[in-house]
Design a protein around this motif. Structure first.
Motif, PDB file in Angstrom:
ATOM      1  N   HIS A  67      79.405  56.479  99.252  1.00 51.84           N
ATOM      2  CA  HIS A  67      79.506  57.223  97.995  1.00 51.84           C
ATOM      3  C   HIS A  67      79.436  58.734  98.189  1.00 51.84           C
ATOM      4  O   HIS A  67      79.735  59.492  97.261  1.00 51.84           O
ATOM      5  CB  HIS A  67      78.370  56.803  97.052  1.00 51.84           C
ATOM      6  N   VAL A  68      79.029  59.198  99.373  1.00 45.52           N
ATOM      7  CA  VAL A  68      78.837  60.640  99.589  1.00 45.52           C
ATOM      8  C   VAL A  68      80.191  61.323  99.739  1.00 45.52           C
ATOM      9  O   VAL A  68      80.981  60.988 100.623  1.00 45.52           O
ATOM     10  CB  VAL A  68      77.961  60.909 100.826  1.00 45.52           C
ATOM     11  N   THR A  69      80.446  62.277  98.884  1.00 43.29           N
ATOM     12  CA  THR A  69      81.704  63.036  98.887  1.00 43.29           C
ATOM     13  C   THR A  69      81.403  64.515  99.108  1.00 43.29           C
ATOM     14  O   THR A  69      80.252  64.954  98.956  1.00 43.29           O
ATOM     15  CB  THR A  69      82.426  62.880  97.548  1.00 43.29           C
ATOM     16  N   PRO A  70      82.409  65.320  99.447  1.00 41.52           N
ATOM     17  CA  PRO A  70      82.187  66.765  99.543  1.00 41.52           C
ATOM     18  C   PRO A  70      81.640  67.364  98.254  1.00 41.52           C
ATOM     19  O   PRO A  70      80.818  68.279  98.289  1.00 41.52           O
ATOM     20  CB  PRO A  70      83.582  67.306  99.873  1.00 41.52           C
ATOM     21  N   ASP A  71      82.102  66.845  97.110  1.00 43.66           N
ATOM     22  CA  ASP A  71      81.604  67.349  95.828  1.00 43.66           C
ATOM     23  C   ASP A  71      80.111  67.074  95.668  1.00 43.66           C
ATOM     24  O   ASP A  71      79.375  67.899  95.112  1.00 43.66           O
ATOM     25  CB  ASP A  71      82.357  66.693  94.669  1.00 43.66           C
ATOM     26  N   LEU A  72      79.653  65.925  96.139  1.00 35.76           N
ATOM     27  CA  LEU A  72      78.239  65.591  96.035  1.00 35.76           C
ATOM     28  C   LEU A  72      77.411  66.506  96.926  1.00 35.76           C
ATOM     29  O   LEU A  72      76.357  67.001  96.522  1.00 35.76           O
ATOM     30  CB  LEU A  72      77.998  64.127  96.413  1.00 35.76           C
ATOM     31  N   VAL A  73      77.891  66.740  98.149  1.00 33.44           N
ATOM     32  CA  VAL A  73      77.189  67.658  99.059  1.00 33.44           C
ATOM     33  C   VAL A  73      77.097  69.045  98.425  1.00 33.44           C
ATOM     34  O   VAL A  73      76.047  69.694  98.466  1.00 33.44           O
ATOM     35  CB  VAL A  73      77.902  67.727 100.428  1.00 33.44           C
ATOM     36  N   ALA A  74      78.195  69.499  97.838  1.00 35.19           N
ATOM     37  CA  ALA A  74      78.203  70.808  97.176  1.00 35.19           C
ATOM     38  C   ALA A  74      77.229  70.829  95.998  1.00 35.19           C
ATOM     39  O   ALA A  74      76.563  71.842  95.739  1.00 35.19           O
ATOM     40  CB  ALA A  74      79.612  71.148  96.709  1.00 35.19           C
ATOM     41  N   ALA A  75      77.140  69.721  95.275  1.00 34.76           N
ATOM     42  CA  ALA A  75      76.221  69.646  94.136  1.00 34.76           C
ATOM     43  C   ALA A  75      74.772  69.762  94.602  1.00 34.76           C
ATOM     44  O   ALA A  75      73.947  70.402  93.940  1.00 34.76           O
ATOM     45  CB  ALA A  75      76.429  68.333  93.380  1.00 34.76           C
ATOM     46  N   TRP A  76      74.454  69.138  95.745  1.00 33.56           N
ATOM     47  CA  TRP A  76      73.098  69.286  96.291  1.00 33.56           C
ATOM     48  C   TRP A  76      72.806  70.745  96.596  1.00 33.56           C
ATOM     49  O   TRP A  76      71.739  71.256  96.266  1.00 33.56           O
ATOM     50  CB  TRP A  76      72.954  68.462  97.571  1.00 33.56           C
ATOM     51  N   GLU A  77      73.764  71.415  97.229  1.00 35.92           N
ATOM     52  CA  GLU A  77      73.543  72.799  97.642  1.00 35.92           C
ATOM     53  C   GLU A  77      73.482  73.753  96.452  1.00 35.92           C
ATOM     54  O   GLU A  77      72.892  74.835  96.553  1.00 35.92           O
ATOM     55  CB  GLU A  77      74.644  73.232  98.606  1.00 35.92           C
ATOM     56  N   ARG A  78      74.090  73.369  95.350  1.00 30.36           N
ATOM     57  CA  ARG A  78      74.055  74.206  94.146  1.00 30.36           C
ATOM     58  C   ARG A  78      72.929  73.800  93.196  1.00 30.36           C
ATOM     59  O   ARG A  78      72.851  74.291  92.076  1.00 30.36           O
ATOM     60  CB  ARG A  78      75.395  74.106  93.409  1.00 30.36           C
ATOM     61  N   ARG A  79      72.101  72.857  93.625  1.00 32.79           N
ATOM     62  CA  ARG A  79      70.948  72.383  92.849  1.00 32.79           C
ATOM     63  C   ARG A  79      71.374  71.684  91.550  1.00 32.79           C
ATOM     64  O   ARG A  79      70.625  71.669  90.564  1.00 32.79           O
ATOM     65  CB  ARG A  79      69.989  73.526  92.526  1.00 32.79           C
ATOM     66  N   LEU A  80      72.597  71.123  91.567  1.00 33.78           N
ATOM     67  CA  LEU A  80      73.063  70.351  90.419  1.00 33.78           C
ATOM     68  C   LEU A  80      72.656  68.892  90.534  1.00 33.78           C
ATOM     69  O   LEU A  80      72.716  68.138  89.556  1.00 33.78           O
ATOM     70  CB  LEU A  80      74.590  70.449  90.313  1.00 33.78           C
ATOM     71  N   ALA A  81      72.254  68.486  91.722  1.00 37.71           N
ATOM     72  CA  ALA A  81      71.794  67.120  91.982  1.00 37.71           C
ATOM     73  C   ALA A  81      70.811  67.184  93.145  1.00 37.71           C
ATOM     74  O   ALA A  81      70.756  68.169  93.876  1.00 37.71           O
ATOM     75  CB  ALA A  81      72.970  66.198  92.318  1.00 37.71           C
ATOM     76  N   THR A  82      70.033  66.115  93.289  1.00 39.43           N
ATOM     77  CA  THR A  82      69.029  66.059  94.359  1.00 39.43           C
ATOM     78  C   THR A  82      69.260  64.809  95.194  1.00 39.43           C
ATOM     79  O   THR A  82      69.392  63.712  94.640  1.00 39.43           O
ATOM     80  CB  THR A  82      67.607  66.013  93.772  1.00 39.43           C
ATOM     81  N   PRO A  83      69.332  64.935  96.519  1.00 38.28           N
ATOM     82  CA  PRO A  83      69.520  63.735  97.349  1.00 38.28           C
ATOM     83  C   PRO A  83      68.316  62.812  97.276  1.00 38.28           C
ATOM     84  O   PRO A  83      67.180  63.274  97.178  1.00 38.28           O
ATOM     85  CB  PRO A  83      69.707  64.317  98.760  1.00 38.28           C
ATOM     86  N   SER A  84      68.595  61.522  97.317  1.00 40.68           N
ATOM     87  CA  SER A  84      67.514  60.550  97.354  1.00 40.68           C
ATOM     88  C   SER A  84      66.858  60.588  98.730  1.00 40.68           C
ATOM     89  O   SER A  84      67.310  61.292  99.638  1.00 40.68           O
ATOM     90  CB  SER A  84      68.063  59.148  97.082  1.00 40.68           C
ATOM     91  N   HIS A  85      65.815  59.802  98.893  1.00 42.17           N
ATOM     92  CA  HIS A  85      65.106  59.767 100.175  1.00 42.17           C
ATOM     93  C   HIS A  85      66.058  59.364 101.295  1.00 42.17           C
ATOM     94  O   HIS A  85      66.102  59.999 102.361  1.00 42.17           O
ATOM     95  CB  HIS A  85      63.938  58.778 100.093  1.00 42.17           C
ATOM     96  N   GLY A  86      66.848  58.299 101.072  1.00 41.44           N
ATOM     97  CA  GLY A  86      67.772  57.835 102.102  1.00 41.44           C
ATOM     98  C   GLY A  86      68.879  58.834 102.376  1.00 41.44           C
ATOM     99  O   GLY A  86      69.286  59.032 103.525  1.00 41.44           O
ATOM    100  N   GLU A  87      69.372  59.480 101.322  1.00 42.65           N
ATOM    101  CA  GLU A  87      70.423  60.480 101.496  1.00 42.65           C
ATOM    102  C   GLU A  87      69.914  61.695 102.264  1.00 42.65           C
ATOM    103  O   GLU A  87      70.616  62.252 103.112  1.00 42.65           O
ATOM    104  CB  GLU A  87      70.957  60.898 100.123  1.00 42.65           C
TER     105      GLU A  87
END
Length: 238
Positions: free
Chosen positions: A46-66
């Motif tokens: 499920h991990v996409t470049p958009d998701l990685v970018a969202a983590w870095e922009r503080r729009l989402a937070t990775p789970s423990h496993g992520e």
């Protein structure tokens, strides 16, 4: 952009987005490279470049496993991607420990410990608090926070610096496992600093000086707990 919501039940640690971005840049990787590595090497389709970018922009937070997988791709430890933990759950996540490990180490039933994490309310004994500090490698300041004593400490400190600090040496000493001499020295220093700031501000003149003094006093009192620990670290080996 569809942001994936973590589905695992592991605690979500406090994520340091800035550190993740700096580590990725240092490796010369783009979000697409990170996402590819997490999909192929760690089985997270499920991990996409958009998701990685969202983590870095503080729009989402990775789970423990992520977060664990992200650390693997970025060639760092999970701790390098974790901000300063505040809650009991965040401290445990930062150490990479399971709830069962901590419950066993402090002598609590697993369900009782999990309920404390969920409520963010420590209800263990002093002996169990000492064991908690050891297993999670907590500083005294961290232990006070996770065991719910920070608000009481702040209340005492505000009273100590605004009235007679001597009257609060014993109560603060009972609240914290610190030498009474060190408590007294720290309270005296904070009282002198607070009173000195107020007097210095008021000597500027009437009118606006009163408002400035009020602002300076509120700012000092708002940060009183941090100032307390800074003074303790400055004057002792704690």
């Amino acid at each position: 952009m569809r942001v994936h919501q973590p589905s695992d039940h592991q605690p979500t640690p406090p994520f340091d987005a800035s550190a993740a971005r700096k580590l990725r840049d240092a490796l010369g990787m783009g979000p697409e490279h990170v996402a590819y590595g997490m999909r192929t090497s760690f089985g997270l389709p499920h991990v996409t470049p958009d998701l990685v970018a969202a983590w870095e922009r503080r729009l989402a937070t990775p789970s423990h496993g992520e977060l664990t997988a992200l650390a693997g791709v970025l060639w760092c430890s999970p701790g390098d991607l974790i901000g300063a933990p505040r809650t009991l759950r965040e401290h445990r996540a930062a150490r990479g420990l399971a709830a069962e490990d901590v419950a066993r180490a402090v002598g609590l039933e697993l369900l009782a410990y999990v309920r404390m994490e969920e409520a963010d309310e420590w209800r263990g004994s002093e002996r169990q608090a000492s064991a908690l500090a050891e297993v999670l490698d907590l500083s005294l300041a961290d232990l006070v926070t996770v065991t719910g004593r920070e608000s009481k400490l702040a209340e005492m400190l505000r009273s100590a610096v605004t009235t007679r600090w001597q009257a609060y040496v014993r109560p603060v000493g009972k609240l914290l496992p610190m030498e009474r001499r060190l408590v007294g020295h720290t309270l005296r220093a904070l009282h002198a600093e607070y009173q000195g700031r107020m007097v210095a501000t008021l000597t500027w003149g009437a009118g606006a000086a009163v408002a400035d003094a009020d602002d300076a006093g509120r700012d000092f009192l708002d940060r009183i707990v941090d100032r307390f620990w800074w003074t303790v670290r400055r004057d002792s080996a704690y």
